[in-house]
Design an enzyme around this catalytic site. Structure first.
Site, PDB file in Angstrom:
ATOM      1  N   GLU A   1       0.836  -1.202   0.000  1.00  0.00           N
ATOM      2  CA  GLU A   1       0.000   0.000   0.000  1.00  0.00           C
ATOM      3  C   GLU A   1       0.871   1.251   0.000  1.00  0.00           C
ATOM      4  OE1 GLU A   1      -2.461  -0.547   3.456  1.00  0.00           O
ATOM      5  OE2 GLU A   1      -3.684  -2.065   2.495  1.00  0.00           O
TER       6      GLU A   1
ATOM      7  N   HIS B   1      -7.767   1.539   1.601  1.00  0.00           N
ATOM      8  CA  HIS B   1      -7.559   1.438   3.055  1.00  0.00           C
ATOM      9  C   HIS B   1      -8.248   2.589   3.812  1.00  0.00           C
ATOM     10  CE1 HIS B   1      -4.668  -0.389   6.227  1.00  0.00           C
ATOM     11  NE2 HIS B   1      -5.784   0.037   6.802  1.00  0.00           N
TER      12      HIS B   1
HETATM   13  P1  NAD Z   1      -9.285  -8.001  17.843  1.00  0.00           P
HETATM   14  O1  NAD Z   1      -7.965  -8.217  18.461  1.00  0.00           O
HETATM   15  O2  NAD Z   1     -10.430  -7.511  18.680  1.00  0.00           O
HETATM   16  O3  NAD Z   1      -9.778  -9.349  17.104  1.00  0.00           O
HETATM   17  C1  NAD Z   1      -8.916 -10.165  16.357  1.00  0.00           C
HETATM   18  C2  NAD Z   1      -9.381 -11.598  16.560  1.00  0.00           C
HETATM   19  O4  NAD Z   1      -8.641 -12.442  15.674  1.00  0.00           O
HETATM   20  C3  NAD Z   1      -9.138 -12.124  17.982  1.00  0.00           C
HETATM   21  O5  NAD Z   1     -10.337 -12.630  18.532  1.00  0.00           O
HETATM   22  C4  NAD Z   1      -8.115 -13.239  17.776  1.00  0.00           C
HETATM   23  O6  NAD Z   1      -8.290 -14.339  18.676  1.00  0.00           O
HETATM   24  C5  NAD Z   1      -8.407 -13.652  16.339  1.00  0.00           C
HETATM   25  N1  NAD Z   1      -7.328 -14.422  15.746  1.00  0.00           N
HETATM   26  C6  NAD Z   1      -6.009 -14.454  16.078  1.00  0.00           C
HETATM   27  N2  NAD Z   1      -5.367 -15.368  15.335  1.00  0.00           N
HETATM   28  C7  NAD Z   1      -6.287 -15.914  14.501  1.00  0.00           C
HETATM   29  C8  NAD Z   1      -6.218 -16.909  13.504  1.00  0.00           C
HETATM   30  N3  NAD Z   1      -5.076 -17.553  13.224  1.00  0.00           N
HETATM   31  N4  NAD Z   1      -7.355 -17.229  12.850  1.00  0.00           N
HETATM   32  C9  NAD Z   1      -8.519 -16.609  13.142  1.00  0.00           C
HETATM   33  N5  NAD Z   1      -8.640 -15.664  14.096  1.00  0.00           N
HETATM   34  C10 NAD Z   1      -7.536 -15.316  14.763  1.00  0.00           C
HETATM   35  O7  NAD Z   1      -9.029  -6.998  16.625  1.00  0.00           O
HETATM   36  P2  NAD Z   1     -10.103  -6.055  15.882  1.00  0.00           P
HETATM   37  O8  NAD Z   1     -10.160  -4.726  16.560  1.00  0.00           O
HETATM   38  O9  NAD Z   1     -11.340  -6.815  15.656  1.00  0.00           O
HETATM   39  O10 NAD Z   1      -9.334  -5.822  14.486  1.00  0.00           O
HETATM   40  C11 NAD Z   1      -9.189  -6.895  13.556  1.00  0.00           C
HETATM   41  C12 NAD Z   1      -8.242  -6.473  12.456  1.00  0.00           C
HETATM   42  O11 NAD Z   1      -8.847  -5.422  11.687  1.00  0.00           O
HETATM   43  C13 NAD Z   1      -6.928  -5.869  12.913  1.00  0.00           C
HETATM   44  O12 NAD Z   1      -5.969  -6.882  13.160  1.00  0.00           O
HETATM   45  C14 NAD Z   1      -6.526  -4.979  11.789  1.00  0.00           C
HETATM   46  O13 NAD Z   1      -5.656  -5.707  10.952  1.00  0.00           O
HETATM   47  C15 NAD Z   1      -7.814  -4.711  11.026  1.00  0.00           C
HETATM   48  N6  NAD Z   1      -8.188  -3.286  10.949  1.00  0.00           N
HETATM   49  C16 NAD Z   1      -8.349  -2.730   9.717  1.00  0.00           C
HETATM   50  C17 NAD Z   1      -8.736  -1.401   9.595  1.00  0.00           C
HETATM   51  C18 NAD Z   1      -8.927  -0.749   8.243  1.00  0.00           C
HETATM   52  O14 NAD Z   1      -8.948   0.481   8.151  1.00  0.00           O
HETATM   53  N7  NAD Z   1      -9.104  -1.499   7.164  1.00  0.00           N
HETATM   54  C19 NAD Z   1      -8.946  -0.629  10.763  1.00  0.00           C
HETATM   55  C20 NAD Z   1      -8.802  -1.238  12.010  1.00  0.00           C
HETATM   56  C21 NAD Z   1      -8.409  -2.584  12.101  1.00  0.00           C
END
Ligand code: NAD
Length: 331
Positions: free
Chosen positions: A268, A287
């Site tokens: 990106e 993004h």
């Molecule tokens: P979070 O930590 O609340 O949830 C992540 C979940 O993924 C957890 O429950 C964890 O147990 C699970 N996990 C870990 N390893 C795993 C695996 N191997 N297989 C399946 N699940 C697994 O995080 P969140 O606040 O829900 O955010 C999730 C993701 O969203 C972040 O990691 C980030 O990459 C992404 N995000 C993207 C944007 C965007 O602008 N596009 C913004 C914020 C976050």
């Protein structure tokens, strides 16, 4: 106290105010900082804030006055947090600010795939409806979500917010997460936890919400794509490298799956030859899931609160284990 923001533009392109940060010290705010300018710009500042500008151990070593690093995001991999820890410099992040905005983006992509509003509105603007032989027309299959299965991979904050929206649309929700300890009981009553492969096999829509780790890199690969229904959609608002982009492009182009909505790519901004840019029925946004005005406002507020807490001798949202120490302030 000198405060330098190295790359403030994406957080605040002008529709928010830095005023509350400016009340905490003498602020210099740069829109962007090229790697070769980082040391010179941060030199002399006690507080340095970064979003994506890299603060490597080498750079941290060269900033003699540095006492605090604040990251304007959740992910802090741009900072060598261990190098900072060795110098007792706390590194802070913003753990959560955009859960509902990201879940909303999942549905922005999904509704685009099911009804293609922008395309159809464009054909009307172009005059096609005025000369149509019938009272209506459509160019792409129109798909009702009620009764379909939403498959969520990573059932944390955003995964669960996405599940709530899916339930409101009348979808069935299945989810995979290796750690279900954080799933509230009310949620497990209405969503079924399944194995990873079952998500790929059973879901009509797959939405990725796990973090990028060595275990999740290329989670959506040729083998898993082959398990998906031909009619299924893939949505990725999490991290680009969760998807093998070449394999996804081939699955889309060969009509192995119906479509994809992506807010993130492995590079990106992407290179011009990124295979997904021209893949069939693949819609990519740059993004922006995190970037609603409300979410950025919350993010900025937490950034300011983090700095204020540090100045008060009680740093919070510290990610590198550096405890509060009076001498950090007095040095
Ligand atoms: P979070 O930590 O609340 O949830 C992540 C979940 O993924 C957890 O429950 C964890 O147990 C699970 N996990 C870990 N390893 C795993 C695996 N191997 N297989 C399946 N699940 C697994 O995080 P969140 O606040 O829900 O955010 C999730 C993701 O969203 C972040 O990691 C980030 O990459 C992404 N995000 C993207 C944007 C965007 O602008 N596009 C913004 C914020 C976050």
């Amino acid at each position: 106290m000198r405060i330098v923001v190295l790359d403030g533009f994406t957080l605040n392109p002008g529709d928010l105010t830095w005023k509350s940060l400016e009340e905490l010290g003498e602020c210099t705010i740069y829109d962007r900082t090229a790697p070769e300018d980082t040391v010179q710009r941060a030199d002399g500042a006690e507080i340095v804030l970064t979003n994506k500008t890299v603060l490597s151990s080498d750079i941290i070593e060269r900033l003699a006055e540095l006492r605090y690093i604040g990251v304007l995001a959740t992910g802090y991999n741009v900072v060598d947090a261990e190098a900072a820890r060795k110098r007792c410099i706390p590194v802070t992040n913003v753990p959560t600010y955009g859960t509902d905005s990201v879940a909303q983006m999942v549905f922005a992509h999904l509704l685009n795939l099911t009804q293609n509003v922008a395309h159809h509105a464009q054909t009307v603007s172009n005059g096609r409806w005025c000369s149509a032989p019938d009272f209506c027309y459509w160019d792409t299959p129109l798909v009702e979500l009620r009764g379909m299965t939403m498959g969520i991979i990573g059932f944390g904050r955003i995964g669960q917010a996405t599940a709530r929206l899916a339930l409101a649309f009348g979808m069935k929700v299945i989810a995979y997460d290796p750690d279900t300890s954080g799933v509230p009981a009310q949620m497990s009553e209405v969503c079924e936890m399944v194995e990873l492969e079952d998500v790929f096999r059973l879901a009509d829509v797959i939405s990725l919400h796990c973090p990028l780790t060595p275990q999740t890199e290329n989670l959506v690969n040729e083998r898993h794509l082959a398990l998906m229904k031909k009619t299924a959609f893939l949505i990725n608002t999490s991290r680009g490298p969760l998807v093998d982009e070449q394999a996804l492009a081939e699955a889309l182009n060969n009509e192995r799956i119906a479509g994809a909505g992506l807010d993130v790519l492995s590079e990106e901004p992407p290179g011009e030859n990124t295979p997904l840019l021209k893949a069939r029925n693949c819609y990519i946004t740059p993004h922006i899931a995190w970037a609603t005005h409300a979410a950025r406002q919350r993010l900025l507020q937490v950034v300011v609160d983090n700095v204020a807490s540090f100045l008060a001798g009680k740093p919070r949202n510290v990610v590198n284990g550096v405890p509060a120490r009076r001498e950090q302030l007095d040095r």
